[in-house]
Design an enzyme around this catalytic site. Sequence first.
Site, short mmCIF file in Angstrom:
data_model
loop_
_atom_site.label_atom_id
_atom_site.label_comp_id
_atom_site.label_asym_id
_atom_site.label_seq_id
_atom_site.Cartn_x
_atom_site.Cartn_y
_atom_site.Cartn_z
N HIS A 32 -74.33 -78.81 17.64
CA HIS A 32 -73.06 -78.94 18.35
C HIS A 32 -73.14 -80.02 19.43
O HIS A 32 -74.18 -80.24 20.05
CB HIS A 32 -72.57 -77.61 18.92
CG HIS A 32 -73.38 -77.01 20.03
ND1 HIS A 32 -73.20 -77.35 21.34
CD2 HIS A 32 -74.36 -76.08 20.01
CE1 HIS A 32 -74.04 -76.64 22.10
NE2 HIS A 32 -74.76 -75.87 21.31
N ASP A 44 -79.68 -78.19 24.87
CA ASP A 44 -78.59 -77.45 24.22
C ASP A 44 -77.33 -78.30 24.17
O ASP A 44 -76.52 -78.23 25.10
CB ASP A 44 -78.34 -76.14 24.98
CG ASP A 44 -77.25 -75.30 24.38
OD1 ASP A 44 -76.96 -75.43 23.18
OD2 ASP A 44 -76.66 -74.48 25.12
N GLU A 77 -68.36 -75.84 20.78
CA GLU A 77 -69.12 -74.62 20.48
C GLU A 77 -69.20 -73.71 21.69
O GLU A 77 -69.03 -72.50 21.58
CB GLU A 77 -70.53 -75.00 20.00
CG GLU A 77 -71.37 -73.82 19.51
CD GLU A 77 -72.27 -73.22 20.59
OE1 GLU A 77 -72.93 -72.21 20.30
OE2 GLU A 77 -72.31 -73.74 21.72
N GLU A 78 -69.46 -74.31 22.85
CA GLU A 78 -69.72 -73.51 24.05
C GLU A 78 -68.51 -72.67 24.48
O GLU A 78 -68.68 -71.64 25.12
CB GLU A 78 -70.15 -74.42 25.20
CG GLU A 78 -71.42 -75.22 24.96
CD GLU A 78 -72.68 -74.37 25.01
OE1 GLU A 78 -72.56 -73.12 25.08
OE2 GLU A 78 -73.77 -74.95 24.99
N ASP A 103 -80.15 -75.33 16.91
CA ASP A 103 -79.46 -75.08 18.19
C ASP A 103 -80.32 -74.18 19.07
O ASP A 103 -79.86 -73.18 19.61
CB ASP A 103 -78.08 -74.45 17.94
CG ASP A 103 -77.28 -74.26 19.24
OD1 ASP A 103 -77.65 -74.87 20.26
OD2 ASP A 103 -76.30 -73.50 19.22
N HIS A 175 -78.14 -73.66 29.80
CA HIS A 175 -76.97 -73.49 30.67
C HIS A 175 -77.31 -73.58 32.15
O HIS A 175 -76.74 -72.86 32.98
CB HIS A 175 -76.25 -72.17 30.36
CG HIS A 175 -75.62 -72.15 29.01
ND1 HIS A 175 -74.84 -71.09 28.56
CD2 HIS A 175 -75.65 -73.03 27.97
CE1 HIS A 175 -74.41 -71.35 27.33
NE2 HIS A 175 -74.90 -72.52 26.95
#
Length: 216
Positions: A32, A44, A77-78, A103, A175
């Site tokens: 992604h 990520d 995606e997030e 991922d 994140h």
Amino acid sequence: TPNNLGQQKSGNIIAEVPGSNASLPPVVIACHLDSWDLGTGAIDDASGCGIITAAASYLKKGPPPKRTVRLLWAGAEEVGIWGGKAYGEAYKAQPHALAMESDFGADRVWRVDFKLPESAKPLEDKIAAALAPLGITRGKDPATGGADVGAIIAAQGLAIVDLQQDGTRYFDLHHTPDDTLDKVDPEQMRQNVIAWTTVLENVANYEGELALGVKP
């Protein structure tokens, strides 16, 4: 500083390594494009996009594979897996054979999991043997795929191969503002690319039945 901008337009990017046998359903590999608010997204999931793209690039340098390999760089995606859902909706009527996703960062692959039809057991054995010299063991649990291929897997009951990465430090970076390029270990990422290239060379040149034919 993160802000809630409301609904915005995103998009997927799709590319293909064309196969020589158009009658064989394609293999789809995914990552992604978007990242979380606080970091640059190197782990990520820019690493995942780099891994699948490099593997497809190596595949393209050799003779054309039997099956087309389709790359899905998914958007949004997030915030709700919107890119993967949109892909599943757009292509649900087109048969696919197998799905894979990267991922989970850039650290080394240590295990391979499969969800293939029984008839493809020789393919499974061949892949496991080819990955063993890279320090990759064969898992006992069925592969489950990833978020961005989840919709197309659910729609068609696809075969899956998961290359499981070392996640020891993943959630220290995931994140957070620390998700930056300096956290990517080039040697470990290179091992990922070799593993992915190995799997793709085998599944894309397998002419037997791959799709399981039943929804999970």
